[in-house]
Design a protein around this motif. Sequence first.
Motif, PDB file in Angstrom:
ATOM      1  N   LEU A 165      43.210  43.720  38.472  1.00 28.75           N
ATOM      2  CA  LEU A 165      44.044  43.064  37.456  1.00 28.75           C
ATOM      3  C   LEU A 165      44.166  41.688  37.445  1.00 28.75           C
ATOM      4  O   LEU A 165      43.027  41.421  36.355  1.00 28.75           O
ATOM      5  CB  LEU A 165      45.358  43.939  37.579  1.00 28.75           C
ATOM      6  N   GLY A 166      43.781  40.897  38.161  1.00 25.18           N
ATOM      7  CA  GLY A 166      44.296  39.548  38.262  1.00 25.18           C
ATOM      8  C   GLY A 166      42.293  38.910  37.452  1.00 25.18           C
ATOM      9  O   GLY A 166      42.382  38.493  37.051  1.00 25.18           O
ATOM     10  N   SER A 167      41.025  39.728  37.902  1.00 26.67           N
ATOM     11  CA  SER A 167      39.708  39.528  38.105  1.00 26.67           C
ATOM     12  C   SER A 167      39.881  39.403  36.443  1.00 26.67           C
ATOM     13  O   SER A 167      39.176  38.921  35.277  1.00 26.67           O
ATOM     14  CB  SER A 167      39.301  40.406  38.731  1.00 26.67           C
ATOM     15  N   LEU A 168      40.302  40.759  35.924  1.00 32.36           N
ATOM     16  CA  LEU A 168      40.299  41.518  34.614  1.00 32.36           C
ATOM     17  C   LEU A 168      41.127  40.289  33.949  1.00 32.36           C
ATOM     18  O   LEU A 168      39.790  39.303  32.523  1.00 32.36           O
ATOM     19  CB  LEU A 168      40.884  42.527  33.773  1.00 32.36           C
ATOM     20  N   LEU A 169      41.717  39.498  34.037  1.00 33.21           N
ATOM     21  CA  LEU A 169      42.903  38.738  33.201  1.00 33.21           C
ATOM     22  C   LEU A 169      41.862  37.532  33.401  1.00 33.21           C
ATOM     23  O   LEU A 169      41.929  36.628  32.589  1.00 33.21           O
ATOM     24  CB  LEU A 169      43.990  38.453  34.252  1.00 33.21           C
ATOM     25  N   ALA A 170      41.378  37.236  33.967  1.00 32.82           N
ATOM     26  CA  ALA A 170      40.283  35.888  34.485  1.00 32.82           C
ATOM     27  C   ALA A 170      39.472  36.036  33.811  1.00 32.82           C
ATOM     28  O   ALA A 170      38.662  34.695  33.024  1.00 32.82           O
ATOM     29  CB  ALA A 170      39.889  35.457  36.116  1.00 32.82           C
ATOM     30  N   LEU A 171      38.546  36.921  33.625  1.00 32.62           N
ATOM     31  CA  LEU A 171      37.181  37.160  33.080  1.00 32.62           C
ATOM     32  C   LEU A 171      37.831  37.048  31.273  1.00 32.62           C
ATOM     33  O   LEU A 171      36.694  36.392  30.435  1.00 32.62           O
ATOM     34  CB  LEU A 171      36.832  38.870  32.664  1.00 32.62           C
ATOM     35  N   LEU A 172      38.512  37.551  30.813  1.00 29.48           N
ATOM     36  CA  LEU A 172      39.175  37.639  29.367  1.00 29.48           C
ATOM     37  C   LEU A 172      39.588  35.720  29.083  1.00 29.48           C
ATOM     38  O   LEU A 172      39.216  35.218  28.166  1.00 29.48           O
ATOM     39  CB  LEU A 172      40.271  38.876  29.420  1.00 29.48           C
TER      40      LEU A 172
END
Length: 661
Positions: free
Chosen positions: A430-437
């Motif tokens: 989830l944190g990686s997805l937020l970083a990507l966004l």
Amino acid sequence: MIAELGQYALIMALLAAIAQSVLPLIGAEKLDSRLMAFGNHASMIQLLFLVMAFGCLTQAYIVSDFTLLNVVENSHSTKPLLYKISGVWGNHEGSMLLWVLILAIFGAAVAAFGRNLPVTLKARVLAIQAMIGVGFLTFLIFTSNPFTRLLVPPENGQDLNPLLQDPGLAFHPPMLYVGYVGFSVAFSFAIAALIEGKVDAAWARWVRPWTLTAWIFLTGGIALGSWWAYYELGWGGWWFWDPVENVSFMPWLMGTALLHSAIVVEKRNSLKVWTILLAILTFSLSLIGTFIVRSGLLTSVHAFAVNPERGIFILFLLAIAIGGSLTLFALRAPALKAGGIFSPISREGGLLLNNLLLSTACATVFLGTLYPLFMEALGGGRVSIGPPFYNKTFIPVMVPLFLLVCIGAHLPWKRADLLGVFKRLKYAGLGSLLALLLAWYISNGGPLLAILGLGMAAWLLLGTLSEWADRVKLFRVPLGKSWQRAKNLPGSTWGMTLAHGGLAIAIAGMISTTAWKVEDVAVLKPGETISVAGTDYRFDGVKEVTGPNYTAVEGTFNVSQNGVYMATLKPEKRLYTVKRMPTTEAAIYSTFIGDYYAVIGDSDGSGGWTVRIYREPLVTWIWFGCGLMVFGGILSLADRRLRVGAPADKRKKQKIKEAQA
């Protein structure tokens, strides 16, 4: 007299190495304790003579003794003291002397700290280390003697290459050499194990600290070299896939695989044959790098173009060391007993996949480095292989490795539940997805591959932190207990966390500065301003400055953003008075989010000056991440379980006494 003393010391070191390479082997075969113990004494004697030889050459540089050809060709009386000393290894002869000195230091360290090693294994390891020393000492004395005298010495020397007169390049070569040569110990352990026909968990534990030491220094040396290229060469880059860069990178890749493979041997008694092969190949790549740099095949600031005789001599040593070790491996490896069985979905399986990906990546670099040399040697003309080749071959291999690193760290030994692992990694995902966004938003949606790369780096970092949090049971027990568990974690666990986290941070820096770097070149007159990536650089003119052995033109830039002053940059264009060679000294203002980078070029003859301005996003993250990797390696090395020669605990000593009674 000092030079003759150094020459004498080299000859005595060679004689000590010859004796050390023969007598302990005989002693191990006949179980003669006196002959085996001779290896300990001979390694110390060899080190003593090499320290003496290196000290004599260093003294000649410090006092500018121009009766020595080596000093004449690489020094000058006006050179600052730091570069007089670094000039000792800033040339072919001196660097080879440093090479054999470091080899002797490692051999003496095995003798001093290997008290818990089986005596036969230790004797064979010291003998093999000495055989390597015999080869390179022979090469040094007969083809690359640093103590050659001149009958008619000149009044002054020819100075050191100006590009090497820099603090970064003063310390970069010794760090690389410690890395290169350090892998010789793993090589010697591997050959000794093949001779004895025994590889077990204890063998892996003895090998790991030496391999880790070499890996730490090689990591630091490569990072320091890339930093030097970034600030010294004035092109705003940190890596160019230069062949001489690659020859240091290949043993690093293979050495990383060796470190992980040795863990499997130690913990599960598996992958023994593969680990032996990795130890041989890692040091073989160090030797190949030595051949490429020393043979005159390449022309580079790192390389020493020498006569063909030297290249042929090194090639001969290469054939004996690599060919002989691989032949021994082919003959003896089948006799080694297979280790434990494990499921493909397990930590062993993850580490094996790690090894295969690292080895494949190393193979792509090897092919890209040597293919142009082979083509030219076979009459196929000059072929240039640069970043596009590695972007299409190396990066696709490394991407799955980076994605799998944090997964592998969560896998238990022998058998694992993959679904359970992904559940533990849900917050990291989830944190990686937020970083990507977030990266998508800040970069306005591009380039897509770079944004995905930052998401991958975030996944690696957060997955690594998640594994550490699981170990200390963060948020599952009171914080005080988590803190207590964290303090009790072994150094190797902290080291793994920092090394993997540092890798993630370095990857984020590499991707950001490659994808979003902004560059502009202009001709400016004093008082004019250039705007780059929303930042204004006002050119305030130039002035002449004088250094100890150079003159320079120094430019001044006033850097501001939205009218708010940020920094003053003063890049230089130097001309060294002896070599008459210009160098670029970039001016850099570093921040957490990126660097502001200015270079001064030539005058246009009418009051204007060519300037180059770069905006380098997150570039300092590269070296910060590498620093974390080095620090993580040091913490792992400090783990008592990895120290060769660590004393037995009191209970074990008591049991030994009771058994003897």
